[in-house]
Write a protein that holds these residues in place. Sequence first.
Motif, short mmCIF file in Angstrom:
data_model
loop_
_atom_site.label_atom_id
_atom_site.label_comp_id
_atom_site.label_asym_id
_atom_site.label_seq_id
_atom_site.Cartn_x
_atom_site.Cartn_y
_atom_site.Cartn_z
N ARG A 211 0.83 -1.21 0.00
CA ARG A 211 0.00 0.00 0.00
C ARG A 211 0.85 1.25 0.00
N ARG A 212 0.22 2.35 -0.39
CA ARG A 212 1.00 3.58 -0.51
C ARG A 212 1.10 4.30 0.83
N GLY A 276 7.85 5.93 -21.07
CA GLY A 276 6.53 5.38 -20.78
C GLY A 276 6.48 3.92 -21.21
N ARG A 277 5.32 3.29 -21.03
CA ARG A 277 5.25 1.87 -21.33
C ARG A 277 5.59 1.57 -22.79
N ARG A 292 8.30 -8.13 -20.16
CA ARG A 292 7.14 -7.34 -20.57
C ARG A 292 7.36 -5.89 -20.18
N ARG A 295 4.86 0.00 -16.64
CA ARG A 295 4.65 1.43 -16.41
C ARG A 295 5.58 1.92 -15.31
N TYR A 298 5.92 5.83 -14.13
CA TYR A 298 4.90 6.61 -13.43
C TYR A 298 5.07 6.44 -11.92
N GLY A 380 1.26 9.29 -11.67
CA GLY A 380 0.45 8.08 -11.63
C GLY A 380 -0.40 8.12 -10.38
N PHE A 391 -6.04 19.04 -6.11
CA PHE A 391 -7.29 18.31 -6.33
C PHE A 391 -8.32 18.59 -5.25
N GLY A 395 -10.68 19.86 -7.90
CA GLY A 395 -11.36 18.61 -8.23
C GLY A 395 -12.84 18.66 -7.92
N ARG A 397 -14.44 17.11 -5.64
CA ARG A 397 -14.82 17.14 -4.23
C ARG A 397 -14.11 18.29 -3.55
#
Lengths: 728, 336
Positions: A211-212, A276-277, A292, A295, A298, A380, A391, A395, A397
């Motif tokens: 998790r971030r 980028g990808r 493969r 990404r 990002y 990302g 945001f 944004g 909200r």
Amino acid sequence: MRPDARSTALASRERLAWLALLALAVLVLPWYRVAPPGGEPLLPSALGHAAAGRGWLWPVVAALPLLALAGARAPGGRGFLALALAGLAALVVQGFAVGLRGPAAGWVGALFPAAAAGQTGLGWGGFTAGVALLGLVAHGLALRGFCRGDRFAASAVVFIVALLTLFVFFPILRLALAAFVGPDGAIAFGPFLSRFLAPEIWRLDCFSGPRRCGVVINSLVLGLLCATLCTALGLALALVVARTPFRFKQTLRALSILPIITPPFVVGVAIVVLFGRTGLVTVWGAELLDIRPTRWVYGLPGILMAQLLAFTPITFLVLLGTVEAINPTLEEASQTLGAGPVRTFRKITWPLLRPGIAAAFLLAFIESLADFGNPIVLGGGYEVLSTKIFFAVVGARYDLGNAATLAMILLTLTLVAFWLQTRWLGRKSYVTVTGRSDAGLAASLPAGLKGAAWAVVAPFIAFTVAVYAIVLIGGFVHDIGRWDLTPTFAHLRTAFAVEIGAEGLRLYGSAWNSMQTTLAVSAIAAPLTTLVGILTAWLVARQDFAGRRSFEFGTMLSFAIPGTVVGVSYVAAFNVPPIDITGTAAILVICFVFRNMPVGMRAGMAALAQIDRSMEEASQTMGAGSARTLRRVVLPLIKPAVFTALVYSFVTAMTAVSAVIFLVSARHNMATAYIMGRVEAGEYALAITYSTVLMIVMILCIALIQLLVGARRLGRRREFQGQALPAE
Amino acid sequence: MRTSKLMSATLAGLLGLTAAAQANELVLYCSVQEEWCRLMAESFQRETGINVLMTRRSSGETYAQLKAEAGQPRGDVWWGGTGDPHLQAAQEGLTLEYRSPMLAELQDWAVQQAETSGFRTVGIYAGALGFGYNSTRVTENPPACWADLLDPRFDDDVQVANPNSSGTAYTLLATLVQLMGEDAAFDYLVKLDANVSQYTQSGGAPIRNAATGETAIGIVFMHDAVAQAVQGAPIVPVAPCEGTGYEIGSMSIIAGGPNPDSAKRFYDWALTPAAQALGAQANSFQVPSNKGTPVPPESPALDQIRLIDYDFATYGSSATRTRLLARWDAEIGSRR
């Protein structure tokens, strides 16, 4: 005796002029910008509105006859000054006592029933009254001996303090308050605490699992990594340029200017095209390793790459200054005494470099914290403070309280870094350049270090060249994102199409609106910024007045505030009466003036320090006032500083994004905000085309400024870039 | 003295810049693809001489802007974008009731949208939700259903917008809730989250990223996927097999805007066949709402797609929208 009489006559003429302006403001000019609800009286001035029931305006109106009377009797007396201050206070109080939707306090409503309808933002009359009252306050202060009785200097101090209070400190205060406003509109400690302690801000999950982390942790990790890498890279570049026989030194110096005139986002876009990808490098690398493509760019890696490109020139210039300032005789002495190159570097050169390294590190850290353009393109899902604040305001909200809390955290982090920087540098003496001979030869670098420096510098230069090559060609090929390199002018046409028809010239390109606004706003802001900056420098360097130290500190504080925080604070402060100016071009100009004026001020102070006071004293002895001396003697002598300030403020106004992104509107859109929209929508080619056009326009305008100011060569601009750039 | 005069002159000049709106202007908030926005603004300007100041923002963002500016509206017309935020704005009185003389020429679904909102908004186009995949990235066994998107082989390869900012993504949320039931829908979205690489701000961005190959699959309105294919990108549009929702793109006049006359003029003009035909020119293949506008041949035929009976009144209401978005934030948005 006679000059005294003349000066008294002059003073009373000035006072009458200020009083006339005040009379115009309260009797004739419309007090409000938009007529307040409940109908317009016959006369839309303060007097008319007061007579029509808005009784809270009477004190401001009454200030006029009272001041005229006191001025006629004893202009130098305590009473006159007190009255002028009271008039100013009345103006402020009336603005906050009644808001857009009604009275701010119950008793105001009880006293004036008309307050229930509310009042709108100040207009011509209100602002002119403020100017006139400030002028009268300065007049009273000067007559009581402030600034040694110099009326020009006194009014300059009063006006600049008032402007800083209004456009720097008041918004920040408003913002801090907004962090405490709960959903019910009341001010309390609870909402702030729950916002401040939210796990989205502080959690540490990224160190232990997938998790971030919280947004502050993200920002700090990014800032520390960016500062470390930028400093290392800047040091390697500085050593290569100063201490090796490197042939393209001038080119490298010129290249270091590039990031300053590069519009935001475009570097991010170029990095996506490369890494980028489906980017060139990623696809090639994936084929090579037979994996493969991912990404990977990002998030942290991408932001870090872009910031490295943008901020290494700053650390490079700081460290180049440090390396060049080391007196080579010390190193020569060390080698004469038998130390080898490694030992000399470790014992002599390195300790002398340390303060420069600390300064560069903190500068890069501050820039990285404040950066907005790169995280928004390359982030990302990696959120940092500046994007999260954005945001929360723009944004879907909308949550000003949350934005304000995050902005206060960002401001605190930045101020701590600034404080550390000043403390660190102030402690020890590192002076090695003295009046004595420094004809020694600089030590050459130890072989290992030289190799390491080159190993770092070469890929960095290749990377810079690749990114700018993408920028250069991206706008004029069909689709750089899919690597379709058919040449085309279609993007240029979309952005800047013109037609000459029956109604004359018509601009149909979609970028014209924002281009015109950007040029107009920058052209208005640049001279104003220079004026305020240079005037402030002159006051601090040449005038003696009570509170000069805190005056200087205050101006520098406005320099430390990150752009995102400035933007949010303007939204919080100027969206509602009494000063309701969001959505106008004026707020854009004001924002630029007060964000960039410290640079003009620093440049001015550096220039003034080199000029002996005797010339000014001669001018004043021969009867010129201080205003005339400033214009005729000082200004011509500090032309390079004027040029610096003009160019810097113009370029920053053209490329700034973090603050203006909150302040643009459909009517007044800025180029950078427009480019951001195109990047978000994936129209990379259009964004790149516009950026290229902007860079060309900037270079032309700098040439034009140089022509107008008639100053020295561009090479001299280095003297300000070595200093801190304001946090973007 | 000289400086103080200069300063007052400057301040006066600044105030002059803030002078109120000039006549013959229209402030347009546009929520479709930028290309179409530009063409609309330009064509209206050519036809009427009214200068159009256009901003493009996602429909969710525009709704938030309308709300933030409610005390002092600065826009005139909000054109385009999914119907739900338009309905919410109508319900909250942010937009103006207006019965255009053009109403008689419109399709039933467009008029129904107007009736639902008490004539504060009107349908201007319709389009079904779906997704598109990049055929160079997905070569075998292409996805055909919503369920296929949960396949682990699409790990980090699906993009969709954030429902807070994008009407497209909110339509996905509302569609899944109507298709599966609320709890099952959130269950699905949590599983989908494992494959999603990024929630973009604007609804159309995922398919543009799929076109360049930055992602394999983008969940968007089908006409957006068609637009990419028409422009030569290797994109295949898919109508999900379980059935799908659709949008009624809408238009509203902002209450209290600075140029009400220009606003009504634009409103009527935007409902004419000539103006609606501009969409296809700008590579936007929605189904137009005027019966007289030719349906572009590229448009995904709505009668051949399994469409759910989308309940616009419920899912466009303030209460439902706010509740679903808050739940999305709690279970998905804030967990990343």
